[in-house]
Write an enzyme that holds these catalytic residues in place. Structure first.
Site, mmCIF file in Angstrom:
data_model
loop_
_atom_site.group_PDB
_atom_site.id
_atom_site.type_symbol
_atom_site.label_atom_id
_atom_site.label_comp_id
_atom_site.label_asym_id
_atom_site.label_seq_id
_atom_site.Cartn_x
_atom_site.Cartn_y
_atom_site.Cartn_z
ATOM 1 N N ASP A 1 0.913 -1.174 0.131
ATOM 2 C CA ASP A 1 0.040 -0.077 0.005
ATOM 3 C C ASP A 1 0.833 1.269 0.080
ATOM 4 O O ASP A 1 2.241 1.186 0.157
ATOM 5 C CB ASP A 1 -1.135 -0.083 1.295
ATOM 6 C CG ASP A 1 -0.305 -0.384 2.516
ATOM 7 O OD1 ASP A 1 0.992 -0.432 2.684
ATOM 8 O OD2 ASP A 1 -0.782 -1.304 3.214
ATOM 9 N N ASP B 1 -8.977 -3.650 13.930
ATOM 10 C CA ASP B 1 -10.072 -3.816 13.729
ATOM 11 C C ASP B 1 -10.230 -4.995 12.369
ATOM 12 O O ASP B 1 -11.409 -5.105 11.767
ATOM 13 C CB ASP B 1 -10.842 -2.539 13.009
ATOM 14 C CG ASP B 1 -9.931 -1.929 11.660
ATOM 15 O OD1 ASP B 1 -9.006 -2.404 11.705
ATOM 16 O OD2 ASP B 1 -10.205 -0.885 11.202
ATOM 17 N N HIS C 1 -8.412 -5.337 9.860
ATOM 18 C CA HIS C 1 -8.121 -4.707 8.335
ATOM 19 C C HIS C 1 -6.752 -5.549 7.777
ATOM 20 O O HIS C 1 -5.778 -5.563 8.734
ATOM 21 C CB HIS C 1 -8.085 -3.488 8.091
ATOM 22 C CG HIS C 1 -6.873 -2.623 8.761
ATOM 23 N ND1 HIS C 1 -7.087 -1.653 9.918
ATOM 24 C CD2 HIS C 1 -5.684 -2.430 8.432
ATOM 25 C CE1 HIS C 1 -5.726 -1.029 10.022
ATOM 26 N NE2 HIS C 1 -4.952 -1.548 9.135
ATOM 27 N N GLU D 1 -10.172 -1.644 4.902
ATOM 28 C CA GLU D 1 -10.925 -1.406 6.083
ATOM 29 C C GLU D 1 -12.150 -2.417 6.247
ATOM 30 O O GLU D 1 -12.522 -3.013 5.372
ATOM 31 C CB GLU D 1 -11.342 0.022 6.443
ATOM 32 C CG GLU D 1 -10.017 1.175 6.203
ATOM 33 C CD GLU D 1 -9.425 1.018 7.619
ATOM 34 O OE1 GLU D 1 -9.709 0.233 8.601
ATOM 35 O OE2 GLU D 1 -8.606 1.960 7.783
#
Length: 261
Positions: A67, A136, A138, A143
């Site tokens: 990324d 979370d 991801h 996400e």
């Protein structure tokens, strides 16, 4: 999915670095997908030590990014390109020509995303993709509620992810970009081997949901359950939420050495 529980982060780093070294022995020009952040640093440090000692030759290895932030100036020390060059490419004795990543400053971000997906395919695909996991659930910057079939694209970061990443920007969340380019979950699943490293108690809930919960877009990392060769390496703290921890320990202890990671 194979789950390997190790004593600590250093042990996880050594285990994964050994798997990468074995891959480079079999395929010297392997394309390695790398993740950023503090979690994978023990992997890169252990692998660089193996290169320095002559245990493995990484001179033909190829490196690709998972990324990239959108809008950080070229050469910004916290861009993921700069980070990968500093933490992976240079310690392995490689040059920039061995490295590829998405262009976070492209005039046409959508086109840049498609171009990066195509570049990975043109390179023959990723042989081993390293992954971290967010609190979370991801992976990359996919996400919660990201499509499990998604390709490389631009994403808006959640407030929690920006808070988590502020530590890399002098603890100033205002410096953390709002957008990133990330390999999509579908792109990640194209890699031949996925290796996720998670350490620390803060990742325990996400690890449990990834490994033992249902496959769900709410927990993007759970998509690893769909992959034919996915390995999740966790330290004791990150394994605290696993109901089947004893089973995972037993199966790894009984694993034939010749199978590798």
């Amino acid at each position: 999915m194979e789950v390997v529980i190790v004593p600590d982060a250093a042990a996880g780093g050594e285990l994964i670095a050994t798997a990468i070294a074995d891959l480079l022995t079999r395929k010297p020009d392997a394309l390695l997908g790398v993740a950023t952040g503090s979690t994978p640093l023990p992997i890169y440090q252990a692998l660089a030590a193996k290169v320095r000692s002559g245990e493995v030759d990484a001179s033909r290895a190829r490196i690709c990014q998972l990324d990239e932030y959108v809008g950080l100036r070229a050469g910004h020390p916290e861009s993921y390109r700069s980070t990968v060059l500093r933490e992976v490419v240079e310690p392995l004795g490689l040059g920039e020509s061995s490295f590829t990543g998405p262009d976070g400053n492209a005039a046409d971000i959508t086109a840049a995303c498609a171009a990066y997906d195509q570049a990975l395919a043109d390179a023959g695909g990723v042989d081993l993709q390293l992954l971290g996991i967010g609190t979370d659930g991801h992976i990359g910057f996919n996400e919660p509620c990201s499509s499990l079939a998604s390709r490389t694209r631009i994403k808006t970061l959640t407030e929690q992810t920006r808070i988590d990443n502020a530590r890399f920007f002098d603890d100033d969340i205002d410096q953390v970009p709002h957008h990133v380019i990330t390999q999509g979950i579908g792109t990640i699943l194209d890699a031949r081997h996925l290796v996720l490293l998670a350490t620390g108690a803060g990742k325990a809930d996400a690890v449990a949901a990834t490994v033992e919960g249902p496959v769900s877009a709410l927990v993007p990392a759970s998509a690893l359950q769909l992959h034919p060769h996915a390995t999740v390496v966790v330290d004791e703290a990150a394994a605290k939420g696993l109901k089947l921890a004893d089973y995972f320990r037993a199966t790894y202890a009984a694993k034939p050495h010749w199978q590798g990671l």
